[in-house]
Design a protein around this motif. Sequence first.
Motif, PDB file in Angstrom:
ATOM      1  N   ILE A  20       0.900  -1.045  -0.104  1.00 21.02           N
ATOM      2  CA  ILE A  20       0.007   0.069   0.030  1.00 21.02           C
ATOM      3  C   ILE A  20       0.715   1.159   0.140  1.00 21.02           C
ATOM      4  O   ILE A  20       0.488   2.314  -0.695  1.00 21.02           O
ATOM      5  N   SER A  23       2.218   1.714  -3.607  1.00 22.77           N
ATOM      6  CA  SER A  23       1.258   1.847  -4.772  1.00 22.77           C
ATOM      7  C   SER A  23       0.522   3.065  -4.498  1.00 22.77           C
ATOM      8  O   SER A  23      -0.038   3.671  -5.594  1.00 22.77           O
ATOM      9  N   LYS A  24      -0.124   3.230  -3.220  1.00 22.75           N
ATOM     10  CA  LYS A  24      -0.985   4.307  -3.321  1.00 22.75           C
ATOM     11  C   LYS A  24      -0.426   5.420  -2.741  1.00 22.75           C
ATOM     12  O   LYS A  24      -0.603   5.964  -1.342  1.00 22.75           O
ATOM     13  N   ASN A  25       0.379   6.352  -3.383  1.00 17.45           N
ATOM     14  CA  ASN A  25       0.966   7.387  -2.960  1.00 17.45           C
ATOM     15  C   ASN A  25       0.423   8.665  -3.477  1.00 17.45           C
ATOM     16  O   ASN A  25       1.083   9.814  -3.677  1.00 17.45           O
ATOM     17  N   LYS A  26      -1.088   8.942  -3.757  1.00 17.66           N
ATOM     18  CA  LYS A  26      -1.564   9.880  -4.138  1.00 17.66           C
ATOM     19  C   LYS A  26      -1.927  10.778  -3.102  1.00 17.66           C
ATOM     20  O   LYS A  26      -1.765  12.074  -3.119  1.00 17.66           O
ATOM     21  N   ILE A  30      -3.357   8.374   3.113  1.00 16.56           N
ATOM     22  CA  ILE A  30      -3.087   6.943   2.971  1.00 16.56           C
ATOM     23  C   ILE A  30      -1.563   6.390   3.277  1.00 16.56           C
ATOM     24  O   ILE A  30      -1.511   5.537   3.784  1.00 16.56           O
ATOM     25  N   SER A  34      -0.621   3.821   6.029  1.00 12.23           N
ATOM     26  CA  SER A  34       0.194   2.483   5.391  1.00 12.23           C
ATOM     27  C   SER A  34       1.520   2.429   6.575  1.00 12.23           C
ATOM     28  O   SER A  34       1.901   1.348   6.651  1.00 12.23           O
TER      29      SER A  34
END
Length: 96
Positions: A20, A23-26, A30, A34
Amino acid sequence: MMIMYNLLVIFIMFIIGNLIFVSKNKHLLIVLLSLEFIVLSIFFILLLYLSFIEYDMYMLMVFLVFTVCEGALGLSILVSMIRTHGNDYFQSFSLL
């Protein structure tokens, strides 16, 4: 057998937290969640290890103190970023 099951669950938690994080670094929120998930899995690993060797839990208290400081610092960065930019997107501000 139970220790191996716990280690497997903790290892899966660590891998999911890293996936996470990568991949989810917007959004910053989040990323912070993580990182806290990864720290929680490391805490469980330390708890199992220190209880297995029957050692005192003072190191866990030090680890928890640093974890709380890291969480408070991350939340303060998130609040200041939302106040200045209006959102928590990484693309909305320059890193330079």
